[in-house]
Design an enzyme around this catalytic site. Structure first.
Site, PDB file in Angstrom:
ATOM      1  N   GLU A 249       0.926  -1.184  -0.048  1.00 14.15           N
ATOM      2  CA  GLU A 249       0.145  -0.068   0.162  1.00 14.15           C
ATOM      3  C   GLU A 249       0.946   1.122  -0.060  1.00 14.15           C
ATOM      4  O   GLU A 249       1.722   1.312   1.087  1.00 14.15           O
ATOM      5  CB  GLU A 249      -0.965  -0.031   1.174  1.00 14.15           C
ATOM      6  CG  GLU A 249      -1.844   1.248   1.221  1.00 14.15           C
ATOM      7  CD  GLU A 249      -2.888   1.323   2.274  1.00 14.15           C
ATOM      8  OE1 GLU A 249      -2.925   0.191   3.037  1.00 14.15           O
ATOM      9  OE2 GLU A 249      -3.790   2.019   1.961  1.00 14.15           O
TER      10      GLU A 249
ATOM     11  N   GLU B 235     -12.663   2.778   3.201  1.00 15.27           N
ATOM     12  CA  GLU B 235     -11.818   2.997   4.539  1.00 15.27           C
ATOM     13  C   GLU B 235     -12.102   4.289   5.311  1.00 15.27           C
ATOM     14  O   GLU B 235     -12.224   5.314   4.614  1.00 15.27           O
ATOM     15  CB  GLU B 235     -10.359   2.702   4.527  1.00 15.27           C
ATOM     16  CG  GLU B 235      -9.438   2.782   5.523  1.00 15.27           C
ATOM     17  CD  GLU B 235      -8.114   2.238   5.280  1.00 15.27           C
ATOM     18  OE1 GLU B 235      -7.495   1.454   5.929  1.00 15.27           O
ATOM     19  OE2 GLU B 235      -7.585   2.891   4.258  1.00 15.27           O
TER      20      GLU B 235
HETATM   21 MN   LIG Z   1      -5.679   2.298   3.136  1.00 20.48          MN
END
Ligand SMILES: [Mn+2]
Length: 204
Positions: A68, A162
């Protein structure tokens, strides 16, 4: 420190496989946090070496790893999609993918379309988050451009919403991610809104 990180990741991969999960992603290339120094060549080499071993074990267990790209205040290793791809190239395993998060991309990338295009075939996971990590569409992330690029890319993977609020996360977690503000308190309402927002944007 690198060996300890590698051991922890191997345990995480084993744990993910036991749960029946086929994906493990996030900041799995270093400890997460604000660094005071630039990543050293030796540090980068440690990341690549460790992740190469973890990727090999993950492959045996049918698990894909996602790197990520996160903003500069959370890591000094991978801040952009281009950097994630560079790691993937050096690791050389086909079960390591780019994990793209709009919240981070909004800070670090040249634009949402460029980020998606640069990930290309390596895009393996998507986090959709607003600039202040609250309700989608109420911040500064360019979601029309992002979802348009995502649709054009042919990406068929997971799109996860998120979000964080000081009202619901633990003090430790709030401190590590700098979640200082009370953005929302009703998780069901937030999730329902995000589902509708993403569905509309993707035309599904
Ligand atoms: Mn994230």
């Amino acid at each position: 420190v690198s060996a300890a990180g590698e051991t922890l990741l191997l345990q995480a991969v084993e744990g993910a496989a036991k749960l029946g999960s086929t994906y493990l992603g996030g900041v799995i290339f270093s400890a997460m946090g604000k660094y005071q120094v630039q990543l050293s060549p030796a540090g980068r080499e440690n990341c690549v070496k460790g992740l190469t071993k973890v990727a090999h074990r993950a492959k045996e267990l049918g698990v894909t790893l996602g790197l990520e790209a996160v903003n500069r205040y959370e890591s000094n290793v991978i801040n952009t999609v281009a950097q994630a791809r560079s790691f993937i190239e050096d690791i050389g395993a086909d079960n390591v993918k780019v994990h793209l998060d709009t919240y981070h991309a909004n800070i670090e990338e040249r634009g949402m379309a460029q980020a998606v295009e640069e990930a290309g075939e390596d895009l393996g996971y998507v986090h959709v988050g607003e600039s202040h990590r609250g309700y989608l569409g109420t911040g500064s992330v360019d979601f029309p451009t992002f979802f348009s690029a995502l649709k054009s890319s042919g990406y068929q993977g997971v799109v996860t919403f998120e979000s964080f609020s000081s009202r619901v996360v633990s003090p430790d977690f709030a401190s590590s991610l700098a979640i200082w503000r009370d953005m929302w308190s009703d998780g069901d309402d937030l999730a329902g809104h995000a589902k509708a927002f993403i569905g509309t944007a993707l035309g599904i």
